[in-house]
Design a protein around this motif. Structure first.
Motif, mmCIF file in Angstrom:
data_model
loop_
_atom_site.group_PDB
_atom_site.id
_atom_site.type_symbol
_atom_site.label_atom_id
_atom_site.label_comp_id
_atom_site.label_asym_id
_atom_site.label_seq_id
_atom_site.Cartn_x
_atom_site.Cartn_y
_atom_site.Cartn_z
ATOM 1 N N ARG A 87 119.056 72.794 90.545
ATOM 2 C CA ARG A 87 119.886 73.995 90.558
ATOM 3 C C ARG A 87 121.346 73.650 90.267
ATOM 4 O O ARG A 87 122.055 74.401 89.581
ATOM 5 C CB ARG A 87 119.764 74.695 91.906
ATOM 6 C CG ARG A 87 120.441 76.069 91.943
ATOM 7 C CD ARG A 87 120.214 76.783 93.256
ATOM 8 N NE ARG A 87 118.840 77.255 93.385
ATOM 9 C CZ ARG A 87 117.973 76.796 94.278
ATOM 10 N NH1 ARG A 87 118.328 75.848 95.120
ATOM 11 N NH2 ARG A 87 116.750 77.273 94.340
ATOM 12 N N ILE A 88 121.810 72.508 90.772
ATOM 13 C CA ILE A 88 123.183 72.068 90.488
ATOM 14 C C ILE A 88 123.363 71.833 88.995
ATOM 15 O O ILE A 88 124.386 72.207 88.402
ATOM 16 C CB ILE A 88 123.512 70.788 91.283
ATOM 17 C CG1 ILE A 88 123.644 71.117 92.771
ATOM 18 C CG2 ILE A 88 124.794 70.136 90.773
ATOM 19 C CD1 ILE A 88 124.802 72.023 93.112
ATOM 20 N N MET A 89 122.372 71.225 88.349
ATOM 21 C CA MET A 89 122.457 70.999 86.906
ATOM 22 C C MET A 89 122.556 72.318 86.155
ATOM 23 O O MET A 89 123.368 72.470 85.223
ATOM 24 C CB MET A 89 121.223 70.220 86.433
ATOM 25 C CG MET A 89 121.144 68.807 86.962
ATOM 26 S SD MET A 89 122.321 67.706 86.166
ATOM 27 C CE MET A 89 121.477 67.386 84.638
ATOM 28 N N PHE A 90 121.761 73.302 86.549
ATOM 29 C CA PHE A 90 121.797 74.602 85.887
ATOM 30 C C PHE A 90 123.165 75.256 86.050
ATOM 31 O O PHE A 90 123.751 75.768 85.077
ATOM 32 C CB PHE A 90 120.701 75.495 86.468
ATOM 33 C CG PHE A 90 120.764 76.920 85.995
ATOM 34 C CD1 PHE A 90 120.369 77.260 84.713
ATOM 35 C CD2 PHE A 90 121.235 77.925 86.840
ATOM 36 C CE1 PHE A 90 120.432 78.578 84.271
ATOM 37 C CE2 PHE A 90 121.304 79.232 86.409
ATOM 38 C CZ PHE A 90 120.907 79.562 85.131
ATOM 39 N N LEU A 91 123.694 75.257 87.263
ATOM 40 C CA LEU A 91 124.990 75.886 87.518
ATOM 41 C C LEU A 91 126.123 75.156 86.803
ATOM 42 O O LEU A 91 127.104 75.784 86.387
ATOM 43 C CB LEU A 91 125.255 75.927 89.024
ATOM 44 C CG LEU A 91 124.320 76.829 89.841
ATOM 45 C CD1 LEU A 91 124.606 76.687 91.332
ATOM 46 C CD2 LEU A 91 124.448 78.279 89.411
ATOM 47 N N ALA A 92 125.993 73.832 86.660
ATOM 48 C CA ALA A 92 127.036 73.062 85.970
ATOM 49 C C ALA A 92 127.050 73.362 84.473
ATOM 50 O O ALA A 92 128.124 73.413 83.855
ATOM 51 C CB ALA A 92 126.820 71.564 86.205
ATOM 52 N N LEU A 93 125.879 73.581 83.875
ATOM 53 C CA LEU A 93 125.800 73.811 82.432
ATOM 54 C C LEU A 93 126.121 75.252 82.037
ATOM 55 O O LEU A 93 126.562 75.511 80.914
ATOM 56 C CB LEU A 93 124.404 73.448 81.926
ATOM 57 C CG LEU A 93 124.031 71.965 81.981
ATOM 58 C CD1 LEU A 93 122.543 71.786 81.700
ATOM 59 C CD2 LEU A 93 124.852 71.158 80.999
ATOM 60 N N LEU A 94 125.902 76.187 82.963
ATOM 61 C CA LEU A 94 125.997 77.611 82.630
ATOM 62 C C LEU A 94 127.354 78.021 82.039
ATOM 63 O O LEU A 94 127.396 78.751 81.036
ATOM 64 C CB LEU A 94 125.670 78.443 83.871
ATOM 65 C CG LEU A 94 125.393 79.932 83.649
ATOM 66 C CD1 LEU A 94 124.220 80.120 82.699
ATOM 67 C CD2 LEU A 94 125.117 80.619 84.990
ATOM 68 N N PRO A 95 128.510 77.587 82.597
ATOM 69 C CA PRO A 95 129.796 78.065 82.057
ATOM 70 C C PRO A 95 130.361 77.233 80.912
ATOM 71 O O PRO A 95 131.460 77.527 80.429
ATOM 72 C CB PRO A 95 130.725 77.971 83.282
ATOM 73 C CG PRO A 95 130.206 76.789 84.038
ATOM 74 C CD PRO A 95 128.711 76.782 83.827
ATOM 75 N N CYS A 96 129.644 76.204 80.465
ATOM 76 C CA CYS A 96 130.256 75.232 79.552
ATOM 77 C C CYS A 96 130.645 75.844 78.204
ATOM 78 O O CYS A 96 131.713 75.518 77.659
ATOM 79 C CB CYS A 96 129.307 74.052 79.337
ATOM 80 S SG CYS A 96 129.159 72.992 80.789
ATOM 81 N N SER A 97 129.809 76.702 77.658
ATOM 82 C CA SER A 97 130.148 77.298 76.357
ATOM 83 C C SER A 97 131.455 78.079 76.438
ATOM 84 O O SER A 97 132.332 77.967 75.561
ATOM 85 C CB SER A 97 129.002 78.219 75.887
ATOM 86 O OG SER A 97 127.851 77.477 75.574
ATOM 87 N N GLY A 98 131.613 78.858 77.498
ATOM 88 C CA GLY A 98 132.848 79.611 77.665
ATOM 89 C C GLY A 98 134.067 78.732 77.831
ATOM 90 O O GLY A 98 135.155 79.051 77.327
#
Length: 491
Positions: A87-98
């Motif tokens: 879950r930490i990996m998912f949350l870390a990757l989610l805002p990267c494009s923005g």
């Protein structure tokens, strides 16, 4: 390699398990993009249409990821234990494009700093979690290969950034870096949670479901779950308990060895070589286009990382790391000597040869093997805390080297600075040779026994040492998922 009459029935679960591990490994492209982004700094400094960038800004932008990632490393241990590594990996990757787009189209320097700093938080979280999670999801027979893939992906990310910086203006190159991360976050949502973490959180039913997703609905998971229950008790899930467990020598010794290895690697010049590639080659007077040479270095890094992934389960971890440390020190000494002597017509070319040699040594051993060790050597009883401590040391030394490198070059000269780096690489060579065990083909439970005090009743003739790379693990030590015919040399 173990032959089994029913091995064909286990190939699909093995493929499924490896695929999930490779999705996790692919998240390391974020770190590669972050490292390679520094190649746009010369163009950013030349572009004054929005804001001006000074030499101090260049130093801060190059080193900011290391500084901010220290914060995310500090908090990653408690976050992982509270929310789970997947879950930490998912949350870390989610805002990267923005965040990449914020940097690309920032109307002011302060917003560029903000985007770079927030992205560094995600970089630090991914860096702490990726190797332990890959090791926990991977079959033992391909764990070395799977744990080497993050470095290959990182190298591909850095190469992509070098190429984007070479062909595009700095803002378009930065914007293009946003492309992969929405898809990567969606893929991460498909990965099952670590069964080790679920067991530590007293969620045995969820751990069983996670194992079935990893191994397939028809797989017999009882033995695998039993092994996890034996090595990951619910009491290990609290930070207080991990701090208590860290007092034991078998737990703190591998953490200290890895901490020292990562710090020595950074002070051996890794951060300077890859973050200031263009600067170093221009300083050496290379007549070729320095940015084009940086792309060449990126290609070499990708190829050598791929070679490491193919060899790490065949040759072993320790030989690759020891040999790579020796080559890295030689490369730094050669570069430094020619730069100090200022040999006419040879200095610039030897600087390029030295950078190439260092890149090969890093791609084959210094880079991937230490990250493989991070996933394997840190005991499960202190895994999140130990990985966070090691990664904190990595980012602290990373920041220090990148921030002081230009100052060292101004005071000592580039040649003496590189000789200093070579001396540190010699220390890493000695540490790896004397203190790190071989882990090829061994279960995580067996590896933890490498740092136990020797049994006084055991004689040299009573079986193989647990640290002997040639020793075959017993049948009871083999996870059932790994009893499958697999020739790693064909991967």
């Amino acid at each position: 390699m173990v032959k089994c009459p029913q091995s064909s029935q286990l190939k699909l679960p093995l493929t499924r398990q490896t695929a999930f591990a490779l999705i996790v490994a692919s998240s390391n492209i974020l770190i590669g993009f972050s490292i390679g982004w520094t190649a746009v700094l010369p163009k950013l400094q030349e572009d004054s249409s929005k804001f001006s960038v000074t030499e101090d800004d260049v130093a801060w932008l190059a080193s900011l990821d290391g500084l901010v990632s220290l914060f995310s490393c500090f908090v990653s241990g408690p976050l992982v234990e509270a929310l789970g590594p997947r879950r930490i990996m998912f949350l870390a990757l989610l805002p990267c494009s923005g965040l990449w787009l914020l940097q690309a189209f920032a109307p002011s320097l302060s917003l560029l700093y903000l985007g770079r700093g927030l992205l560094a938080v995600s970089v630090g979280l991914v860096c702490v979690v990726v190797q332990p999670l890959v090791s926990e999801l991977s079959p033992a027979e391909v764990r070395g290969f799977a744990a080497s893939v993050p470095e290959v992906v990182l190298s591909l990310g850095a190469l992509s950034s070098y190429a984007l910086a070479f062909f595009l203006p700095w803002d378009l190159a930065t914007a293009a870096s946003a492309v992969p991360f929405v898809m990567l976050a969606l893929l991460m949502a498909l990965v099952p949670e670590s069964p080790y973490w679920l067991v530590k959180k007293r969620k045995q039913k969820e751990a069983e479901r996670s194992l079935r997703r990893l191994l397939g609905p028809e797989a017999k998971i009882s033995e695998e779950l039993s092994a996890i229950l034996h090595s990951a008790s619910p009491e290990q899930g609290t930070l207080k308990e991990q701090l208590r467990n860290l007092r034991a020598k078998r737990n703190h010794l591998p953490v200290l060895l890895l901490f020292a290895s990562f710090v020595l690697r950074e002070f051996g010049g890794r951060s300077a070589v890859f973050s200031y590639t263009v600067f170093t080659l221009r300083f050496a007077g290379l007549e070729l286009d320095a940015s084009g040479c940086a792309v060449l270095i990126g290609v070499i890094r990708v190829v050598s990382s791929g070679v490491s992934a193919a060899l790490v389960d065949v040759v072993g971890r320790k030989p690759l790391l020891v040999g790579a440390s020796a080559v890295a020190s030689l490369a730094s000494f050669v570069m430094g000597a020619f730069l100090c002597l200022e040999v006419p017509g040879a200095t610039s070319w030897m600087a390029l040869v030295g950078v190439i040699l260092y890149t090969v040594s890093y791609g084959v051993g210094l880079g991937p093997v230490l990250w493989v060790y991070l996933g394997e050597l840190v005991p499960s009883s202190v895994r999140s805390l130990g990985a966070a401590a090691v990664t904190t040391g990595y980012y602290l030394s990373n920041f220090v080297v990148k921030y002081v490198f230009l100052g060292l070059v101004s005071s000592l000269g580039l040649g003496r600075t590189l000789i200093l780096f070579g001396g540190v690489d010699v220390l890493l060579f000695l540490l790896a040779w004397q203190s790190l065990p071989e882990t090829r083909g061994r279960s995580l439970k067996d590896i933890e026994g490498s740092f136990d005090a020797p049994d006084p009743g055991q004689t040299s003739g009573q079986g193989s040492s647990p640290t002997d790379p040639k020793a075959e693990p017993s049948d009871t030590e083999r996870p059932p998922v790994c009893e499958v015919v697999l020739d790693v040399t064909k991967l």
